[in-house]
Design a protein around this motif. Structure first.
Motif, PDB file in Angstrom:
ATOM      1  N   LEU B  58       0.832  -1.202   0.000  1.00  9.75           N
ATOM      2  CA  LEU B  58       0.000   0.000   0.000  1.00  9.75           C
ATOM      3  C   LEU B  58       0.869   1.255   0.000  1.00  9.75           C
ATOM      4  N   SER B  59       0.241   2.389  -0.306  1.00 13.69           N
ATOM      5  CA  SER B  59       0.964   3.668  -0.254  1.00 13.69           C
ATOM      6  C   SER B  59       1.384   3.953   1.192  1.00 13.69           C
ATOM      7  N   ILE B  60       2.263   4.943   1.343  1.00 10.68           N
ATOM      8  CA  ILE B  60       2.849   5.199   2.662  1.00 10.68           C
ATOM      9  C   ILE B  60       2.335   6.523   3.223  1.00 10.68           C
ATOM     10  N   PRO B  61       1.367   6.481   4.125  1.00 10.07           N
ATOM     11  CA  PRO B  61       0.845   7.730   4.676  1.00 10.07           C
ATOM     12  C   PRO B  61       1.617   8.196   5.911  1.00 10.07           C
ATOM     13  N   ALA B  62       2.419   7.311   6.502  1.00 10.40           N
ATOM     14  CA  ALA B  62       3.178   7.637   7.716  1.00 10.40           C
ATOM     15  C   ALA B  62       2.297   8.278   8.775  1.00 10.40           C
ATOM     16  N   ASN B  63       1.165   7.677   9.045  1.00 12.90           N
ATOM     17  CA  ASN B  63       0.252   8.313   9.990  1.00 12.90           C
ATOM     18  C   ASN B  63       0.271   7.719  11.389  1.00 12.90           C
ATOM     19  N   CYS B  64       0.738   6.477  11.561  1.00 15.94           N
ATOM     20  CA  CYS B  64       0.685   5.917  12.919  1.00 15.94           C
ATOM     21  C   CYS B  64       1.806   6.473  13.783  1.00 15.94           C
ATOM     22  N   ARG B  65       2.881   6.894  13.182  1.00 20.26           N
ATOM     23  CA  ARG B  65       4.030   7.542  13.834  1.00 20.26           C
ATOM     24  C   ARG B  65       4.752   6.594  14.791  1.00 20.26           C
TER      25      ARG B  65
END
Ligand SMILES: Cc1cc2nc3c(=O)[nH]c(=O)nc-3n(C[C@H](O)[C@H](O)[C@H](O)COP(=O)(O)O)c2cc1C
Ligand code: SF4
Ligand code: SF4
Ligand code: FES
Lengths: 442, 595
Positions: B58-65
Motif C-alpha cells: 500500500l501507499s505510505i501515509p506515515a500516519n501511525c508515527r
C-alpha cells in the motif's frame, strides 16, 4: 494615492505609522466592485505585467517579489519570492497550479475576510500576477465555508472578470491564459494546512500529506503547485505598481510591508487595522485598538493567532510585530491576529478553550495529535474544574514533548505550544487551581 | 534479453552493475542499491522496527508515527563533495532535528540511523506513541478475535510503556457495525491506520471505505446507503492491525492459539492463490491468505475463504459397496476386492476413466497408469468453467484448481458427444471416476450407466453419482493430502496436510509434522485429536491398492516420489520436484518444462 513616508521616527520600526496611508484596504467607497476598482487604478499592475514583456518578464516578477522582502501572511512567514522560485521549470503538457489559501480558521484571525469584503479584486489581481510570474494554468481559491456571504460576492465579481476578459483565455487580449476557480471549504480548520488544502481541492478527505514531496514538486493532482495566503498574494499588485524598494522600505528590513492586524479580545476597538509590520505591540493595543477595555490592566497577549505562544504583559515592552523581535520575546508573528487579555482573565480557562479547539480540529491522522489533543483537553478541563493535581501539570508538559515534532503536519505543534507556554508563563495560576482541588496532595 | 532480478523494489538488468551505497544502522554497516525505504530494508534484514500503518503493498501515509528513528547524514564539503571528518577520521554526522518515520525515509548513501536499540530518544518515542494508541483503545483483548496475533498487542508488549497515565473516559464509537455481508467493525478498537481504506482505494479499487468523522472520533465507514460487499472485502480483516475489522462468519468461533494453520493453496479456482487453513479438532474453521509475490501477493478473494465448510460437511464415513442394490459400508480391503472384481469382468479397453481437475497431479497420474495397465484409453476430465466468472485478478472462469495439471499429464477435456455415442453403442462397459460428479455435471444421466459398474472416488456424500456407483471410495481433500496442483498460469505448487484423517499413513503423519508446527502448535497438541476425522484415503494410496488387488505390480510411493517419476517421464513436468516447489511453488516454464 500618496506614498507613506519611509522615514522613521526612531520609536518604532513601523516608521511614522500615524500618517501611514492604507494600500491593502484603502478608504475608497465600493472598492469591492469591479468598475470602482478599475476606476481607482485597478488591474494596472496586471496590464503592466502582461504587456511590458521585457520589464516584467515572468522571472522578473518573481525577482521583484524576492527583492520586496514579502513574507507569507498565512502564518509561517515564509519568504514568498523564494517559494515561487521552487517551482520547477516549465514542462509543456504539465499543468501548474496556485492554491490560494483563504481558509482562515486560526482563532483570532479574521483579516483575509476583510480583504474579501472590501478589496476582493486586489486578491484576484494578485493571483493573476503570481499566475503570470509562475506560468500557472489555474488557481484554486480556497475560501472558508463559513464565509458564505463573501464567497457569493467573490463568485459574482469573478464572473464579471471572466466576462471582461481579465481571467480565462487570452487575458486582456494577450496570449496569457489562466483560470481562477473558487472552492468552498466545509468547516475544517485543518483544510488551511497547505497539503490538506490540496487534498480537499482534489475532493479527498483533507488529511495533510507527508513532506517531501513539497507542493512545488507534487501539488494538486501531483502537479507543481504553489500555496499562498490571500493577503500574501494581495501584496503583489502593490509591489508591481510601486516597486520592490517601496515595499521593502515599509516596516523592518527582514519582515517588511503593509500588514493587516486583527485586534480582538479585551480592547476598546477590536477590528482589522492596516499598518506597517514592526508595530510596537503596546502601540497596537493602546493607540490603535483604543486600549484595554474598561481601563483595565493588560495581562497577556497572543500576538498571531491561537497557535503562537502567549506573552505576559511584562514581556512585551519594546517588542514589535515582526519575526525577529517576536522570536526574541519568545513568540511568533503567526497571522498577526492579536488576542488581548485583561487582568481578570482566567488563564486556565483561556487554555481550556484553546485546547478544546485543537481537540475538535485535529484531523485524526497521526496518533500523537489525535490522542494527545483530547487527553490535553481532558487534563486542562479537570484542572479548571478544580479536580486537577500538580502531577497533571507535569503530564501536560510531557504530552507536549510527546506530540511536538512527531506528526505529519504542524497542527500538533500548534496544539502543544500554547499548552507549554501558558503553563510555563502562568504556572502559579495553574498551581493555585490544583492546590484548591480536592486532590491537592496527590 | 538479459535476465532481470528484483531487489528492494528496483529492477536491474543482470548486465548492469549498480553502484553500491552504504548505510549504518545501529553501528552496523549495510550495503544497498537504489533507493529503498528504510523500514522495509530493516524488516528484510531482521532488524525489527515497530509499525502499524505501513504495508508493503500500500501507499505510505506515515500516519501511525510508530516507526520513528533518528536519521543523520554525513556533512559534505559544498565544493569538493568530500565527507567532513573529525579528528578520529570518522565522518561528522548532521542529525535531523526531528525523529523521522522510517517507513517513509528514502535511504541515501552514507546515511546513519539509530533505532531504539541505540537511541534512548527513539525508545522513549516508541513508548510515548504506544501510550497514546492505547488511551482510547478498549483493551478488550480477552474477548477480541485479534488477541494472540495482534500487532498492537505484540508491539505494546515489546515496546510499550509499563502502564497508562490516562484517567478519563475513553472515546465512545460505534461497535458491531455491519459494514457489509462479511465484515464487521468495532470502531473503538480502530487505531486509524487507514490500511483498510487504502486497500479499497489502491488494491481492490472498490473505493467502498473511507474514514468518517474527525480527530479522535474517526473510524472507517461506507458512504451512506452503501454496503461493503466487494468480492475482496475480507482482506481488510487480515491487514487491520487490531481487532477492529472482524469476519462476521468467524468472529468468536475460535481463539487463535486453539488452531493450527497449515500452508496450502485454495482450490476454489485455477489461480492457485496461497493460503493457510486454520484447523481445530480436525475441522477447518477459516482460510486466510499466505503471501506469495508471484501469485496472490497478500490477498484472497472472499469466495476462496467462504469455501471452508466443504472440508467439514457432507464428508463420507468410509468406503461403501453396492450389495443387492444397496450401498453398504465395508472395509477398505473389501472395497478394493470389489473394484478388482468389477474391472476384471469387463474388457479393459471399454473402461471409461475420468480424471479430475479437482485432484492432484499425482492422483491423476496414477489414474492414468491404472488405465494404461488395464488397456484402457487415457483418462479424460470434465471441465468446470463458468465463462465470465473471472475478474482477471484472483478469480478465474475455471472453478477447479488443476485443469492445467491434467492437461500437462495428457488428460484432456472430455468430449460429451463421444461419451454419449459410445454409451449408446454399448462401448463403455465400466466407468472409473476420480473425484467428480459426472451425473450432476450432465456428462451422462444416472439411467445411462445404471447397468454398468461405476467406481467413484469422492469427497462428499452429496455427489449425485453415488446413486449409481457400485463402489464408493472416499478420497482425501486438499486439506488432508500431499500433492501438486498446477495453476492456470503454470505454477506447480505442493500442499501439506492441515488436518488428520482416520487411519495411519506414514507420509501424511510426517508431512503434518512439517506443516502444522509452522506458526501455531505441533501435531501433539490437544487439537490433534480423534474427533471429526474423516474415514477417507488419499487417491495416491487408493489407486496402487486397487492395482494390487487386480494382481498388477504397483508399489506404494509417496507423492514426492511419484512427482519424481512424473518429472522423469513427462516433458511437461521436467525438473519439477517438491524441493524446487518449496512453499511458494515454481513456474514450470521457468525450470525448463516443455509445453
Ligand atoms: C493547522 C494549520 C492551519 C493553517 N491554516 C491556514 C489558513 O487558514 N490560512 C492560511 O493562509 N494558512 C494557513 N496555514 C498555513 C499554510 O499551511 C501555509 O503555510 C500558508 O497558506 C502558506 O501561505 P503563505 O506562504 O502565503 O503564508 C495553516 C497551517 C497549519 C499547520
Ligand atoms: S498533526 Fe494532527 S492535524 Fe496534522 S496531520 Fe497529524 S493528526 Fe492531522
Ligand atoms: S479499521 Fe483497522 S485497518 Fe481500518 S483504519 Fe482502523 S485499525 Fe486501520
Ligand atoms: S509505519 Fe506508521 S508511520 Fe511509519
Amino acid at each position: 494615492m500618496k506614498m507613506p513616508s519611509p522615514s522613521r521616527n526612531g520609536s518604532t520600526k513601523a516608521g511614522d505609522w500615524r500618517s501611514y496611508e492604507r494600500v491593502l484596504l484603502p478608504p475608497v467607497r465600493d472598492l469591492h466592485r469591479f468598475d470602482v476598482y478599475v476606476k481607482h487604478g485597478g488591474y494596472k499592475a496586471l496590464r503592466a505585467v502582461l504587456t511590458h514583456n521585457r520589464k516584467w518578464a515572468p522571472g522578473k516578477v518573481t525577482e521583484a517579489v524576492k527583492a520586496s522582502g514579502l513574507r507569507g501572511r498565512g502564518g509561517a512567514g515564509f519568504p514568498t519570492g523564494l517559494k515561487w522560485s521552487f517551482m520547477p521549470p516549465i514542462d509543456p503538457g504539465t499543468p501548474r497550479y496556485i492554491a490560494c489559501n483563504g481558509d482562515e480558521s486560526e482563532p483570532g484571525t479574521f483579516k483575509d475576510r476583510q480583504l474579501m469584503e472590501y478589496n476582493p479584486h486586489l486578491i484576484f489581481e494578485g493571483i493573476l500576477i503570481a499566475a503570470r510570474a509562475m506560468q500557472i494554468d489555474a488557481t484554486y481559491l480556497y475560501i472558508r465555508g463559513e464565509y458564505a456571504d463573501w464567497i457569493r460576492h467573490m463568485e459574482h465579481e469573478l464572473a464579471k472578470l471572466y466576462m471582461e476578459g481579465y481571467v480565462g483565455k487570452r487575458i486582456l487580449g494577450t496570449d496569457f491564459s489562466s483560470d481562477i476557480i473558487i472552492h468552498k471549504g466545509a468547516g475544517a480548520y485543518i483544510c488551511g494546512e497547505e497539503t490538506s488544502l490540496l487534498e480537499s481541492v482534489e475532493g479527498k478527505r483533507a488529511y495533510p500529506r507527508i513532506k517531501p514531496p513539497f507542493p512545488a514538486q507534487k501539488g494538486l493532482w501531483g502537479r507543481p503547485t504553489t500555496v499562498n495566503n490571500v493577503e500574501t498574494l494581495a501584496c503583489t499588485p502593490l509591489i508591481v505598481n510601486r516597486g520592490a524598494e517601496w515595499f521593502a522600505g515599509i516596516g523592518p528590513e527582514k519582515h517588511p510591508g503593509p500588514v493587516l492586524y486583527g485586534m480582538s479580545g479585551h480592547v476598546e476597538r477590536p477590528g482589522v487595522y492596516e499598518y506597517p509590520t514592526g508595530m510596537l505591540i503596546t502601540d497596537l493595543i493602546e493607540e490603535v485598538a483604543g486600549g484595554v477595555r474598561g481601563g483595565k490592566k493588560l495581562k497577556a497577549i497572543v500576538p498571531g493567532g491561537a497557535s503562537v505562544p502567549v506573552l505576559r504583559a511584562d514581556m512585551i515592552d519594546g517588542v514589535t510585530m515582526d519575526t525577529e523581535s517576536l522570536r526574541e520575546a519568545g513568540s511568533m508573528m503567526g497571522t498577526a491576529g492579536m488576542l488581548v487579555m485583561d487582568e481578570d482573565t482566567d488563564m486556565v480557562k483561556f487554555l481550556r478553550r484553546v485546547t478544546r479547539f485543537y481537540h475538535h480540529e485535529s484531523c485524526g491522522q497521526c496518533t500523537p495529535c489525535r490522542e494527545g489533543t483530547g487527553w490535553i483537553e481532558n487534563l486542562v478541563t479537570r484542572i479548571d474544574e478544580g479536580e486537577g493535581t500538580l502531577r497533571d501539570l507535569d503530564i501536560l508538559l510531557d504530552l507536549c514533548d510527546q506530540m511536538e515534532g512527531r506528526t505529519v503536519c504542524a497542527l500538533a505543534d500548534a496544539a502543544a505550544w500554547p499548552v507549554r507556554n501558558t503553563i510555563q508563563r502562568f504556572r502559579e495560576e495553574f498551581e493555585a487551581k490544583c492546590r484548591q482541588s480536592i486532590y491537592a496532595m496527590a | 534479453m538479459p535476465a532481470k532480478h528484483i531487489r528492494d523494489g528496483v529492477i536491474y538488468a543482470a548486465t548492469h552493475v549498480p553502484t553500491m551505497s552504504k548505510i549504518t544502522i545501529d553501528n552496523k554497516e549495510y550495503a544497498f542499491q537504489g533507493q529503498p525505504k528504510l523500514l522495509q530494508f530493516c524488516l528484510d534484514r531482521g532488524v525489527e522496527l515497530p509499525h502499524f500503518c505501513y504495508h508493503p503493498a500500500l501507499s505510505i501515509p506515515a500516519n501511525c508515527r510508530q516507526c520513528l528513528v533518528e536519521v543523520g547524514m554525513p556533512i559534505r564539503d559544498r565544493e569538493t563533495g568530500e565527507i567532513a571528518r573529525n579528528d578520529n577520521g570518522e565522518p561528522v554526522i548532521r542529525w535531523m532535528p526531528k525523529l523521522d518515520t522510517s517507513c517513509s525515509v528514502d535511504m541515501a548513501d552514507g546515511m546513519v540511523v539509530r533505532t531504539h536499540r541505540t537511541s534512548e530518544q527513539v525508545e522513549r518515542a516508541q513508548q510515548d506513541n504506544l501510550e497514546f494508541l492505547l488511551i482510547n483503545h478498549p483493551l478488550d483483548c480477552p474477548i477480541c478475535d485479534q488477541a494472540g496475533h495482534c500487532p498492537l498487542q505484540n508491539q505494546t508488549y515489546k515496546y510499550g510503556p509499563e502502564g497508562s497515565r490516562f484517567e478519563f473516559l475513553k472515546v465512545r464509537k460505534p461497535k458491531k457495525v455491519v459494514l457489509g455481508p462479511r465484515v464487521m467493525l468495532d470502531g473503538e478498537r480502530c487505531i486509524n491506520c487507514t490500511r483498510c481504506t487504502r486497500f479499497t482505494d489502491e488494491v481492490s479499487k472498490s473505493h467502498q471505505l473511507t474514514i468518517i468523522e474527525r480527530g479522535v472520533k474517526n473510524y472507517p465507514m461506507t458512504a451512506p446507503g452503501e454496503v461493503f460487499d466487494e468480492p475482496y472485502s475480507m482482506n481488510v480483516i487480515d491487514i487491520c492491525p487490531v481487532g477492529a475489522l472482524t469476519s462476521i462468519d468467524f468472529r468468536f468461533r475460535a481463539r487463535i492459539w486453539e488452531m493450527s494453520s497449515a500452508p496450502s493453496i485454495t482450490v476454489t479456482n485455477a489461480k492457485g492463490a496461497n493460503c493457510a487453513y486454520w484447523v481445530r479438532d480436525n475441522l477447518v474453521l477459516r482460510i486466510t491468505p499466505r503471501a506469495n509475490p508471484h501469485i496472490n501477493e497478500y490477498w484472497l478473494p472472499d469466495e476462496d475463504r467462504a469455501a471452508y465448510p466443504r472440508f467439514n460437511e457432507h464428508r463420507p464415513g468410509g468406503p461403501r459397496v453396492r450389495i443387492a442394490g444397496e450401498l453398504k459400508s465395508v472395509g477398505w480391503e473389501a472395497a478394493y476386492a470389489r473394484v478388482s472384481e468389477l474391472l476384471g469382468s469387463v474388457e479393459g479397453s471399454n473402461v471409461l476413466f475420468l480424471g479430475s481437475p479437482y485432484a492432484t497431479v499425482e492422483d491423476n497420474y496414477l489414474l492414468g497408469k491404472l488405465a494404461a495397465s488395464v488397456g484402457a484409453p487415457a483418462p479424460v476430465y470434465i471441465p468446470h468453467v463458468e465463462p465470465g466468472a473471472g475478474d482477471g485478478w484472483l478469480i478465474t472462469d475455471d472453478k477447479t484448481p488443476n485443469a492445467e495439471g491434467c492437461r500437462r499429464l495428457g488428460i484432456h477435456p472430455v468430449d460429451p458427444a463421444l461419451v454419449h455415442a459410445r454409451l449408446e453403442a454399448d462401448e463403455i462397459a465400466a466407468v472409473y471416476v476420480l473425484e467428480d460428479d459426472p451425473v450432476a455435471s450432465g456428462l451422462f444421466r444416472a439411467v445411462d450407466v445404471q447397468d454398468i459398474p461405476v467406481i467413484l472416488h469422492t469427497y462428499h456424500t452429496t455427489n449425485e453419482t453415488i446413486a449409481v456407483a457400485d463402489v464408493v471410495l472416499p478420497a482425501a481433500m486438499v486439506v488432508e493430502t500431499v500433492g501438486t496442483y498446477v495453476s492456470a498460469d503454470g505454477y506447480a505448487q505442493r500442499v501439506w496436510p492441515a488436518k488428520a484423517i482416520v487411519g495411519v499413513n506414514r507420509t501424511l503423519r510426517m508431512e503434518m509434522g512439517v506443516s502444522r508446527p509452522d506458526s501455531h502448535g505441533t501435531p501433539f497438541d490437544r487439537w490433534h485429536n480423534a474427533s471429526n476425522r474423516v474415514n477417507c484415503k488419499p487417491s495416491w494410496e487408493i489407486l496402487p491398492a486397487v492395482a494390487r488387488s487386480m494382481g498388477l505390480q504397483s508399489d506404494d510411493a509417496s507423492p514426492g516420489a511419484i512427482m519424481q517419476e512424473i518429472a522423469h517421464t513427462i516433458g511437461a513436468f521436467e525438473g519439477a520436484a517438491y524441493e524446487s516447489m518449496g512453499a511458494h511453488g515454481v513456474r514450470l516454464a521457468e525450470i525448463g518444462a516443455t509445453v
